[in-house]
Design a protein around this motif. Sequence first.
Motif, mmCIF file in Angstrom:
data_model
loop_
_atom_site.group_PDB
_atom_site.id
_atom_site.type_symbol
_atom_site.label_atom_id
_atom_site.label_comp_id
_atom_site.label_asym_id
_atom_site.label_seq_id
_atom_site.Cartn_x
_atom_site.Cartn_y
_atom_site.Cartn_z
ATOM 1 N N ASN A 1 0.820 -1.213 0.000
ATOM 2 C CA ASN A 1 0.000 0.000 0.000
ATOM 3 C C ASN A 1 0.850 1.257 0.000
ATOM 4 N N ARG A 2 1.977 1.226 0.709
ATOM 5 C CA ARG A 2 2.846 2.402 0.724
ATOM 6 C C ARG A 2 3.434 2.661 -0.663
ATOM 7 N N LEU A 3 3.943 1.593 -1.303
ATOM 8 C CA LEU A 3 4.512 1.763 -2.641
ATOM 9 C C LEU A 3 3.450 2.147 -3.658
ATOM 10 N N ARG A 4 2.277 1.587 -3.469
ATOM 11 C CA ARG A 4 1.178 1.916 -4.383
ATOM 12 C C ARG A 4 0.850 3.403 -4.307
ATOM 13 N N ARG A 5 0.805 3.942 -3.099
ATOM 14 C CA ARG A 5 0.507 5.370 -2.947
ATOM 15 C C ARG A 5 1.641 6.239 -3.479
ATOM 16 N N GLN A 6 2.876 5.817 -3.235
ATOM 17 C CA GLN A 6 4.013 6.648 -3.616
ATOM 18 C C GLN A 6 4.303 6.600 -5.113
#
Length: 381
Positions: free
Chosen positions: A368-373
């Motif tokens: 989720n963090r990589l997806r947002r970034q």
Amino acid sequence: MKRVAVVGASLAGVRAAQELRAQGYDGGVVLIGEEAHLPYDRPPLSKGFLAGTTSRAALELLDAGDLASLALDFRLGVRATSLDPASRRVLLSDGSSVHADGVVIATGGRARTLPGFERAHTLRTIDDAVALRAALVPGVRVAIVGAGFIGAEVASTCRSLGLDVVVLEALSAPLAPVLGPELAAVCARLHADHGTDLRCGVAVSSLSESGVHLADGSLVPADVVVVGVGMTPATDWLAGSGLTVGNGVHTNAGLVTDLPQVVAIGDVARYHVSGEGRRHEHWTNASEQAPVAVGNLLAGRTERTYVPSGYVWSDQYTGTLQLAGHPRPDDTVTFVEGGPADPSFVATYQRDGATVGVFALNNAKLFNRLRRQALRRPAAV
């Protein structure tokens, strides 16, 4: 606009009805559904509901409060047979019709079958799931044709019930066109690690009482056979409507069809961006499209365009697979944490120096963090 007809009473249709109210529409909303059931969620059909661990009530998309606040006119157990734009009517299989100033096409599709496999199970509706669950008695041998998301999830559920499972896949690896060869191999490993007999690169020819006959003349013994080879968009009822159809209902980038008072969303919508037609068959897509389509329908013109997230998830065996973005099989895969042999990892897809996709196995937090970034989407415009 005094009345809107939403044709299709699954997730996309429900989200459209909810968006109509959320965007201030106070006219009549007719929700038309071919199935007699109130709208329900489909993802659990191949997992918890099939296994018997998820109740029928848990599938409901609308609770009592929703039913009261949305004030929907349900027409369930009837199928839309045609759309007459001149009279602004949707004709139904029971001989009645619905007059509507606006129409949302959310008819989804039907499970694709194979010649000679008409007696096999498919899994698209709750009735399909009930019939399949009744067949999964102890000791039966299960053969599944197709190792896509549905096939893999059904295989996983059957193994959790202690059944012998063979999965037959025409491709060289499961989900290879979606994930690429390296991560498709991870899906193959999940099958092997949990005792499923996965056979790739095989072609099926027919079905008999003995099991599945392959093109090479061999037989795969099976008592229960499930075909999971995709779906066919439900567009036959639109013949003569003036709408462009072909692998879905064709729309512009704002999900508006050839007629500004008709929009399409969900599995049935084939929207065009820069001349390229795209159609997605995933839960998230149906939810994401509703605000854009409804906004344009109420405006009477295309004011917003749809920007998909490409988010998909699948629970297989002890693994949760998550994918976001729009990778291609030839993109470069880089493992950010862990590796393909690990029980948990995150990888990205790279193309021309940019991250175009994120994939994770059992690592939702980093995913989720990589997806947002890395995959920030521009706002719909």
